[in-house]
Each structure stands twice: as C-alpha cells, then as structure tokens.
Design an enzyme around this catalytic site. Structure first.
Site, PDB file in Angstrom:
ATOM      1  N   ASP A   1       0.841  -1.211   0.000  1.00  0.00           N
ATOM      2  CA  ASP A   1       0.000   0.000   0.000  1.00  0.00           C
ATOM      3  C   ASP A   1       0.870   1.252   0.000  1.00  0.00           C
ATOM      4  OD1 ASP A   1      -2.217   1.599   0.074  1.00  0.00           O
ATOM      5  OD2 ASP A   1      -2.688   1.246   2.180  1.00  0.00           O
TER       6      ASP A   1
ATOM      7  N   HIS B   1     -10.375  -1.752  -6.334  1.00  0.00           N
ATOM      8  CA  HIS B   1     -10.108  -0.577  -5.489  1.00  0.00           C
ATOM      9  C   HIS B   1      -9.285   0.490  -6.197  1.00  0.00           C
ATOM     10  CE1 HIS B   1      -9.289   1.844  -2.006  1.00  0.00           C
ATOM     11  NE2 HIS B   1      -8.035   1.472  -1.895  1.00  0.00           N
TER      12      HIS B   1
HETATM   13  C1  HEM Z   1      -8.434  -0.137   5.200  1.00  0.00           C
HETATM   14  C2  HEM Z   1      -8.712   0.585   4.145  1.00  0.00           C
HETATM   15  C3  HEM Z   1      -7.895   0.563   2.879  1.00  0.00           C
HETATM   16  C4  HEM Z   1      -7.079  -0.404   2.381  1.00  0.00           C
HETATM   17  C5  HEM Z   1      -6.805  -1.787   2.955  1.00  0.00           C
HETATM   18  C6  HEM Z   1      -6.513   0.110   1.164  1.00  0.00           C
HETATM   19  C7  HEM Z   1      -5.609  -0.580   0.355  1.00  0.00           C
HETATM   20  C8  HEM Z   1      -5.044  -0.079  -0.790  1.00  0.00           C
HETATM   21  C9  HEM Z   1      -4.107  -0.793  -1.610  1.00  0.00           C
HETATM   22  C10 HEM Z   1      -3.582  -2.187  -1.324  1.00  0.00           C
HETATM   23  C11 HEM Z   1      -3.797   0.004  -2.661  1.00  0.00           C
HETATM   24  C12 HEM Z   1      -2.860  -0.343  -3.825  1.00  0.00           C
HETATM   25  C13 HEM Z   1      -1.470   0.133  -3.622  1.00  0.00           C
HETATM   26  C14 HEM Z   1      -1.240   1.553  -3.995  1.00  0.00           C
HETATM   27  O1  HEM Z   1      -1.510   1.963  -5.121  1.00  0.00           O
HETATM   28  O2  HEM Z   1      -0.831   2.292  -3.114  1.00  0.00           O
HETATM   29  C15 HEM Z   1      -4.530   1.237  -2.510  1.00  0.00           C
HETATM   30  C16 HEM Z   1      -4.489   2.314  -3.373  1.00  0.00           C
HETATM   31  C17 HEM Z   1      -5.264   3.437  -3.257  1.00  0.00           C
HETATM   32  N1  HEM Z   1      -6.212   3.684  -2.299  1.00  0.00           N
HETATM   33 FE1  HEM Z   1      -6.655   2.492  -0.719  1.00  0.00          FE
HETATM   34  N2  HEM Z   1      -7.004   1.359   0.928  1.00  0.00           N
HETATM   35  C18 HEM Z   1      -7.850   1.680   1.946  1.00  0.00           C
HETATM   36  C19 HEM Z   1      -8.577   2.840   2.095  1.00  0.00           C
HETATM   37  C20 HEM Z   1      -8.661   3.829   1.152  1.00  0.00           C
HETATM   38  C21 HEM Z   1      -9.553   4.961   1.228  1.00  0.00           C
HETATM   39  C22 HEM Z   1     -10.539   5.221   2.367  1.00  0.00           C
HETATM   40  C23 HEM Z   1      -9.349   5.711   0.102  1.00  0.00           C
HETATM   41  C24 HEM Z   1     -10.024   6.970  -0.326  1.00  0.00           C
HETATM   42  C25 HEM Z   1     -11.290   7.243  -0.110  1.00  0.00           C
HETATM   43  C26 HEM Z   1      -8.304   5.047  -0.657  1.00  0.00           C
HETATM   44  C27 HEM Z   1      -7.776   5.521  -1.836  1.00  0.00           C
HETATM   45  C28 HEM Z   1      -6.763   4.914  -2.549  1.00  0.00           C
HETATM   46  C29 HEM Z   1      -6.135   5.499  -3.708  1.00  0.00           C
HETATM   47  C30 HEM Z   1      -6.425   6.871  -4.305  1.00  0.00           C
HETATM   48  C31 HEM Z   1      -5.195   4.573  -4.160  1.00  0.00           C
HETATM   49  C32 HEM Z   1      -4.267   4.728  -5.357  1.00  0.00           C
HETATM   50  C33 HEM Z   1      -4.969   4.424  -6.649  1.00  0.00           C
HETATM   51  C34 HEM Z   1      -4.070   4.738  -7.835  1.00  0.00           C
HETATM   52  O3  HEM Z   1      -3.660   5.898  -7.952  1.00  0.00           O
HETATM   53  O4  HEM Z   1      -3.785   3.845  -8.630  1.00  0.00           O
HETATM   54  N3  HEM Z   1      -7.922   3.904  -0.001  1.00  0.00           N
HETATM   55  N4  HEM Z   1      -5.292   1.146  -1.358  1.00  0.00           N
END
Ligand code: HEM
Ligand SMILES: *[C@@H]1O[C@H](CO)[C@@H](O)[C@H](O)[C@H]1NC(C)=O
Ligand SMILES: *[C@@H]1O[C@H](CO)[C@@H](O)[C@H](O)[C@H]1NC(C)=O
Ligand SMILES: *[C@@H]1O[C@H](CO)[C@@H](O)[C@H](O)[C@H]1NC(C)=O
Ligand SMILES: *[C@@H]1O[C@H](CO)[C@@H](O)[C@H](O)[C@H]1NC(C)=O
Ligand SMILES: *[C@@H]1O[C@H](CO)[C@@H](O)[C@H](O)[C@H]1NC(C)=O
Length: 506
Positions: free
Chosen positions: A233, A371
C-alpha cells in the site's frame, strides 16, 4: 550529546517568557527538548520500501522547486513510509497557555518537508500539528477556511461517507466539539515517541488534555509496506508540481494546489495565512483480516490452468487491482511479477485501455470495480480528473494471531490509520469515498454497472456488490460482506509552520 540549536532556542524563549509572564514560565520550566531527542540521526526514520521510489533529492528540490519546503509540514508530501507513527488527539483547555507553549517551544520542533528529506536533518521524532474547526475556533481564529466539509466536521459527514451514522465510531470522534487537534509523531521507535510526548505534555501542562491516541506501525518482516490484508500500500501517489520534479511513468501529476491550499491550482479563496497548508482527512478503518481471507478463499472462482492457490491469489488481486506484491493486474493479470512491483518506473505505468479489446466490457485485466480503478479511474474518464489525495496512513494494531486466523474471526483491533491530504475535502477524500467507491454506477459508460469498490465501498454498514471479479464472467455479480468498519475520524487543517508561529499561536 550535542547541544542543538533547538535546545538553545527553547532555553532562550523560556527566558524571554520569564520577563513577560512569570506565571507562564512555571509551566515551562524543565521543558527543553530532552537529550536523546536532540541527537543527530544516523539512520533514517523512514522505511525504504521497494516500489515507492525514493523521496526527491533535497538539493534538487531546493534548487529547482517552487514550493517553500521548509515551511510545509512534512507529512503532507512524504506518504506512507513511516516506521512508527502515533496520533495524539487532544482538547485545548486554556488557549492562552496552549499558544504560549506552542509559540515559544513547540513550533520550533514541527518538522518541515525539507528536514525529512535528508537523514542528517531528520529529527529523532518528526512532529506535525493540525487543528479541527473546533480547535481553530478555540484558538480564536474565526476566519472562514472556505471548506464546508471541514467546518462541519466528519461526524456530520458520516452518512454521506457510507458509514451507518456514527455507530461504531470512537467516542472521541463523535464528541466533536472537544476534539481540537491532533499531533502526529513519527519515528523509528515508540520509545522515542514516548519521550517526545512526555516533553510536549510538560510544555503544555494542563492547557491540553489527551482524548485518544492511536499507535501505528509498519508491519514486520516481509509484510513491510503492506496493509493488513497483505497488499502493498502506498505505491500510487500523485506527483506534486514543484516537489516531485520528475514524475514516474503513469503517476498522476497535479498542480501543487490540488494538495496544498493557496498554491497554483487551488480554486478556492481563503485567508492568506492558510497558504501552504492542507486539509487532512483522518479515519480509523478497522480491518477484519481472517474474515477477508476466508471470503477470498471460499469465493475464488477456479481459473483455467491455475491451481486452487493461484486462483485464490488472482481473485484477491482483482478486488484490489494489484497483487499482494504491488504488481498491477492491468499489466499482469494472471501471474504475479515481483520485479515489476518493486520498480517505480513500471508499477504505475499503465492505464486500463487495451488494444483489440472492448473498453466498455473488457474486465479480463482489471475489474471496473477494483479498489485502485474506483479510486483512480485513469482513462476510464476520457477527460481525466484531478480528484486525488496524498495518502499518508499507517497500519495499526497487532498482527493477526494464529487463533484468529484458525477460527476465522477477528478478536483484536487492527486496521489502517488512514490519512489523506488535499486542498478541498469535497474534491479529495470525500469525493473518492462517496462519488466513486460507494457509487455502483461509477464508472459510467460500461456495459454493466461496476458496483461498489469491494475493499472500501460502503453501504451504510450493509453488504455491497460488484461485478466482474470473476475473470471468466465479466457480468457476474457477487455480494461482499463488510471487511472494513469505520471507527470514524475527523477533518483537520494542517497549517504551514509560519502560520502556526505568526498567526495561530499569537
Ligand atoms: C483499510 C482501508 C484501505 C485499504 C486496505 C486500502 C488498500 C489499498 C491498496 C492495497 C492500494 C494499492 C497500492 C497503492 O496503489 O498504493 C490502494 C491504493 C489506493 N487507495 Fe486504498 N485502501 C484503503 C482505504 C482507502 C480509502 C478510504 C481511500 C479513499 C477514499 C483510498 C484511496 C486509494 C487510492 C487513491 C489509491 C491509489 C490508486 C491509484 O492511484 O492507482 N484507499 N489502497
Ligand atoms: C542530491 O543531489 C546532489 C547534487 O546532484 C548530490 O550531490 C547529492 O549526493 C544527492 N543527495 C542524495 C541524498 O542523493
Ligand atoms: C535542477 O536544476 C539543475 C540546475 O539547473 C539541473 O542541472 C538539474 O537537472 C535539475 N534537477 C531536476 C531534478 O530538475
Ligand atoms: C489560562 O491561563 C492563564 C495563565 O495561567 C490564566 O491567567 C487564565 O485565567 C486562564 N484562562 C482560563 C480560561 O482558564
Ligand atoms: C470561497 O471561494 C470562492 C472561490 O474563490 C469564492 O467565490 C468565495 O467568495 C469564497 N468564500 C469565502 C467565504 O471566502
Ligand atoms: C447485483 O446484485 C445486487 C444485489 O443482489 C443488485 O442490487 C444489483 O442491482 C446487481 N447489479 C447488477 C449490475 O446486476
């Protein structure tokens, strides 16, 4: 131990206070930064996580960048690299005394972006400070920051974010009128953080009360840089003009004003002292890891020519859009590629379009609802979008125990201490959560409704659904129980260091 400039500054300011206000001196006697915290660093407080790419070189940033990196609080531009981080939520009892401690001692200890970029200028403990609307009001700052989501507070936003009201929220985040601020403390050991907290509590004395604290930590060993479900992440972050001078391929490059208030690209008019601050959305997101694991195992459709274990890993990766390693499934849907995952020149270098495949129906690479596709649709939106956030959260809580994993039931509190920075909450965190992750019709223009983001999509505490998670059945519709429960949070404003010194603490 060296006598650092910080130590001298603290001693001198105490003297200055002595002549102005004898009673205030009593509150701050013996509150110099304690010895161990003034030692120079020899090892970085930040983790070096494969796939993130290094932070910009400070010489290049100072020479070529347009942002005042010595005035912007560090966490806003650093991302998810901290080894340990504590969130200390507090109430201000006496604004006069609080301001004196802040102005005379603490403001010199707030860590800028510039200081965090080089090991030798990193403090032992990085300190950042942010205020809620109630906190600014308590300090006598009644200026309108022109962000109605911030000023209303997160509890008022609970339903809109998809939470079941504030059911399940930490009480501190419900009683918003007394939650005035949060101190972010980052280091490589919790002992150092304890020492810094004791120092701040000595400086501020009875002028503040701790309401709640949350200790975050990078996960151990091979899980370093992975969130609690096991996925890397923090890979995809926006490149901010004037700081990330050379964006990596596929990075979303944004004007600084998308993240920083008052910088080019921020379209909102605000008081001048708010320049180079940022709004911070904090959320405590509790993750149900054994339940998630069991769901993935039980619901993984068999994939042609793959073992059961491989089919399970493919299904899990399709919920996130990346393998646990971080490799993007859009580029490598059927087999993990750890080398790609660790290479910042490759691991973001994709969009969702593929030649010779139908863009409205093809989910063979990445499901529409995954996601990373929900939270950054890339070329799914033909005109693009600048709705983005700088993510700076950290996992909290113990590793899943053997008994939890065996029984398939969570008994301990663990998850993500989620932090997002943006110049307008309604265009950043709130937009991504409400309008994208929670909205089944998003992204439009496909042959099916994508459904909810199966990771973070929220439906007032009820089950969610998504299509396309089965690689062989692009219109197959699956129901997902809740794997992440919101324990609530708050919206804060993270001012520039000079604004804290010259405006908020005087
Ligand atoms: C426990 C809650 C969450 C988990 C387990 C989680 C997990 C992840 C993972 C595994 C990634 C892919 C790795 C990366 O690109 O950094 C990611 C990307 C991302 N997450 Fe989450 N996330 C969570 C909550 C959130 C929330 C609440 C938001 C926004 C409302 C969010 C927004 C994003 C964004 C913007 C990306 C990057 C997407 C991209 O630019 O390709 N995440 N998240
Ligand atoms: C940053 O760049 C300068 C000038 O090119 C170089 O001397 C220095 O070693 C670099 N610093 C780091 C930490 O890479
Ligand atoms: C910064 O500016 C120097 C001098 O103009 C130039 O040599 C260097 O390539 C620039 N670095 C970046 C990362 O833009
Ligand atoms: C705050 O502390 C100052 C200095 O001790 C004191 O004079 C003042 O009465 C206090 N204010 C309140 C509201 O308690
Ligand atoms: C908020 O910003 C908008 C856009 O610049 C501006 O029209 C409006 O007057 C501002 N409101 C306040 C209260 O500053
Ligand atoms: C998927 O199933 C859910 C619940 O059964 C239903 O509400 C939703 O409309 C379905 N979506 C599609 C695209 O069929």
């Amino acid at each position: 131990m060296l006598i650092s400039p910080l130590f001298l500054a603290a001693a001198i300011s105490s003297l200055r206070v002595a002549s102005a206000d004898g009673s205030a001196l009593v509150a701050r006697q013996g509150t110099e930064l304690p010895g161990p915290l003034t030692d120079p660093r020899v090892t970085s407080m930040l983790a070096d996580i494969p796939g993130f790419g290094p932070l910009p070189n400070v010489t290049d940033v100072v020479t070529n960048a347009t942002l005042p990196v010595d005035d912007i609080q560090a966490d806003i531009l650093v991302g998810m690299r901290k080894k340990k981080e504590r969130f200390y939520f507090f109430k201000i009892n006496n604004a006069t005394l609080f301001k004196a401690g802040l102005h005379n001692t603490v403001v010199a200890e707030i860590t800028s972006v510039k200081k965090i970029l080089t090991v030798s200028t990193q403090p032992q403990v990085a300190v950042n400070l942010a205020f809620s609307q109630a906190g600014l009001t308590k300090l006598g700052k009644t200026d309108n920051l022109n962000d109605t989501v911030f000023s209303a507070g997160q509890a008022a936003d609970a339903n809109f974010l998809g939470d079941p009201g504030t059911n399940g929220w930490e009480p501190t985040f419900v009683a918003t009128s007394s939650l005035h601020g949060v101190i972010l403390l980052a280091s490589d050991t919790t002992t150092l953080i304890d020492t810094q907290v004791a120092h701040l509590e000595a400086v501020w004395g009875s002028s503040i009360t701790k309401l709640y604290e949350l200790q975050g930590a990078i996960r151990p060993g091979a899980e370093e840089g992975h969130e609690m479900f096991g996925y890397k992440d923090g890979i995809a972050q926006p490149a901010v003009f004037g700081f990330n001078l050379v964006p990596y391929p596929g990075q979303l490059a944004v004007p600084a004003g998308i993240i920083l208030t008052g910088e080019a690209g921020d379209t909102v008019t605000r008081p001048s002292w708010t320049k180079d601050g940022s709004f911070m959305a904090f959320r405590k997101l509790r993750q149900y890891v054994p339940e998630f694991n069991n769901f993935v195992v039980s619901n993984a459709p068999p994939v042609a020519n793959k073992t059961t274990a491989e089919s399970i890993a493919i299904f899990g990766s399709r919920l996130v859009g990346r393998w646990k390693s971080g490799a993007p499934i859009d580029k490598t849907p059927l087999v993990d590629d750890p080398v790609m995952a660790a290479d910042p020149y490759q691991n973001n270098n994709f969009d969702f379009f593929h030649l010779l495949s139908n863009f409205t129906s093809d989910q063979s690479h990445c499901p529409f609802a995954a996601h990373i596709r929900k939270t950054r649709p890339r070329d799914d939106l033909p005109t693009g979008a600048l709705n983005t956030i700088m993510r700076a959260g950290i996992p909290y809580g113990p590793e899943p125990s053997n008994s939890e994993l065996t029984n398939g039931a969570t008994t301990q509190d663990r998850g993500l201490a989620f932090v997002a920075y943006q110049s307008q909450i309604a265009q950043g965190f709130q937009f991504l959560q409400h309008s994208w992750a929670n909205t089944p019709t998003f992204v439009p223009g496909k042959n099916v409704q994508p459904g909810f983001d199966p990771i973070i999509g929220a439906n007032a505490g009820n089950d969610r659904w998504a299509v396309g998670t089965d690689i062989a059945n692009p219109t197959g519709n699956l129901t997902f129980p809740v794997f992440i429960k919101s324990n609530g949070g708050e919206y804060f404003f993270v001012p520039s260091i000079s604004a804290i010194r010259d405006t908020l603490s005087v």
